[in-house]
Motif scaffolding. Sequence first.
Motif, mmCIF file in Angstrom:
data_model
loop_
_atom_site.group_PDB
_atom_site.id
_atom_site.type_symbol
_atom_site.label_atom_id
_atom_site.label_comp_id
_atom_site.label_asym_id
_atom_site.label_seq_id
_atom_site.Cartn_x
_atom_site.Cartn_y
_atom_site.Cartn_z
ATOM 1 N N LEU A 49 0.805 -1.156 0.011
ATOM 2 C CA LEU A 49 -0.014 -0.120 0.107
ATOM 3 C C LEU A 49 0.892 1.348 -0.104
ATOM 4 C CD1 LEU A 49 -2.874 -1.020 2.573
ATOM 5 C CD2 LEU A 49 -3.021 -0.643 0.122
ATOM 6 N N GLY A 50 1.940 1.247 0.676
ATOM 7 C CA GLY A 50 2.975 2.537 0.790
ATOM 8 C C GLY A 50 3.401 2.646 -0.718
ATOM 9 N N VAL A 51 3.953 1.565 -1.362
ATOM 10 C CA VAL A 51 4.543 1.838 -2.522
ATOM 11 C C VAL A 51 3.622 2.309 -3.628
ATOM 12 C CG1 VAL A 51 5.388 0.608 -4.521
ATOM 13 C CG2 VAL A 51 6.205 -0.063 -2.475
ATOM 14 N N GLY A 53 0.717 4.000 -2.626
ATOM 15 C CA GLY A 53 0.387 5.550 -2.551
ATOM 16 C C GLY A 53 1.448 6.585 -2.748
ATOM 17 N N ILE A 54 2.606 6.075 -2.475
ATOM 18 C CA ILE A 54 3.682 7.198 -2.794
ATOM 19 C C ILE A 54 4.024 7.274 -4.404
ATOM 20 C CG2 ILE A 54 6.412 7.481 -2.405
ATOM 21 C CD1 ILE A 54 6.090 6.641 0.131
ATOM 22 N N ILE A 57 1.296 9.696 -5.071
ATOM 23 C CA ILE A 57 1.647 11.035 -4.332
ATOM 24 C C ILE A 57 2.584 11.567 -5.380
ATOM 25 C CG2 ILE A 57 2.956 12.162 -2.725
ATOM 26 C CD1 ILE A 57 1.916 10.233 -0.633
ATOM 27 N N LYS A 58 3.596 11.137 -6.080
ATOM 28 C CA LYS A 58 4.465 11.643 -6.876
ATOM 29 C C LYS A 58 4.031 12.048 -8.274
ATOM 30 C CE LYS A 58 8.924 9.890 -4.776
ATOM 31 N NZ LYS A 58 9.872 8.904 -4.826
ATOM 32 N N ILE A 62 0.950 15.388 -5.442
ATOM 33 C CA ILE A 62 0.270 15.720 -4.116
ATOM 34 C C ILE A 62 0.972 16.323 -3.118
ATOM 35 C CG2 ILE A 62 -1.176 14.909 -2.641
ATOM 36 C CD1 ILE A 62 -1.960 12.786 -4.532
ATOM 37 N N MET A 70 5.715 16.991 0.332
ATOM 38 C CA MET A 70 5.731 15.691 1.235
ATOM 39 C C MET A 70 7.341 15.430 1.783
ATOM 40 S SD MET A 70 2.829 13.631 0.942
ATOM 41 C CE MET A 70 1.240 13.974 0.410
ATOM 42 N N LEU A 72 9.876 13.145 1.378
ATOM 43 C CA LEU A 72 9.869 12.091 0.694
ATOM 44 C C LEU A 72 11.383 12.184 0.209
ATOM 45 C CD1 LEU A 72 6.828 11.460 -1.373
ATOM 46 C CD2 LEU A 72 7.671 9.834 0.812
#
Lengths: 137, 186
Positions: A49-51, A53-54, A57-58, A62, A70, A72
């Motif tokens: 889920l993290g992969v 989501g990120i 985001i990228k 976002i 963010m 990151l």
Amino acid sequence: MKSIVYLIIGIFFGIVMYKSEAASWFRIYEMFEFGSFHMYGIIGSALVLGVIGIFFIKKFNIKAIGGQDMSLAPKDKSIARYLFGGILFGLGWALAGACPGPMYVLAGAGFLPILVVIGGALLGTFVYGVLKSKLPH
Amino acid sequence: MDFIIEPWPWYVSGPLIALTMFVLLFVGKQFGMSSNLRTACSIGGAGKVSEFFRFDWKSQRWNLIVVAGAIIGGFLSNQYLSDNTVEINPEVAEKLETYGINSAGDAYLPTELFGMEQLSNPKVLAILLIGGFFVGFGARYAGGCTSGHAISGLSNLQLPSLIAVIGFFIGGLVMIHFLYPIIFNQ
């Protein structure tokens, strides 16, 4: 106001750590014995889920609240510090059966001997800070 | 009410950990628990001894509040949300018995290591202190722990985090398969 948000995040995290049994010494031992899928499922599903989501985001750039970027930032390139540091961390993780997040959770749960582990972790952090310039990074 | 007291399965727990990370990202922060240990050293005056601890620790206040929350979360879970026992694979529990650890299934943490009466057992104290020492030293050397590398870093596809996580497992496997038989020799 923001403090309350962080406090709620912390309480939520603490409950998740405890209820998932990721804070249990037994589960850490069982993981390193490959005795159950449980811990791998927890880390693996969080990671998938993290992969995803990120990635989004990228892709859609976002922003965090207030329009700031963010957090990151890429990690510094190196092998020695991650490998040696990682191995030392793993030795401690398997011996004490707790990593830094669960340590605090277990202290709250009333397991007083965990304070010895936390004391050791503070000491280890301090000694790293003193020796930092002499270690390969 | 059973679902409250029962342990949460991995497919509930893992996504909730990812949620924790995303909520922190949305408020502009990065999920990482071991950096609080450095902050604590700085507050305690370690900056006098090493430059590593000379930074604006007040910028890390938010993370200390997360820790305070985690402590409260642990208290609430222990008191109201759990029967405080952990069932593991019976074969693994049997192996633990050969190390003198018989509390699997009866406790959340092994009473042989985390029972109050152990606070006067020098061998157990040494195990807890040395284990903690390696966690603290290793986490800072590697620049992060399970939350910072295995969750945040790997989610961001960071090669350094992959190296660190491989290191975590090398260390953990060496400890349990080669050093436990020596340390917990009956």
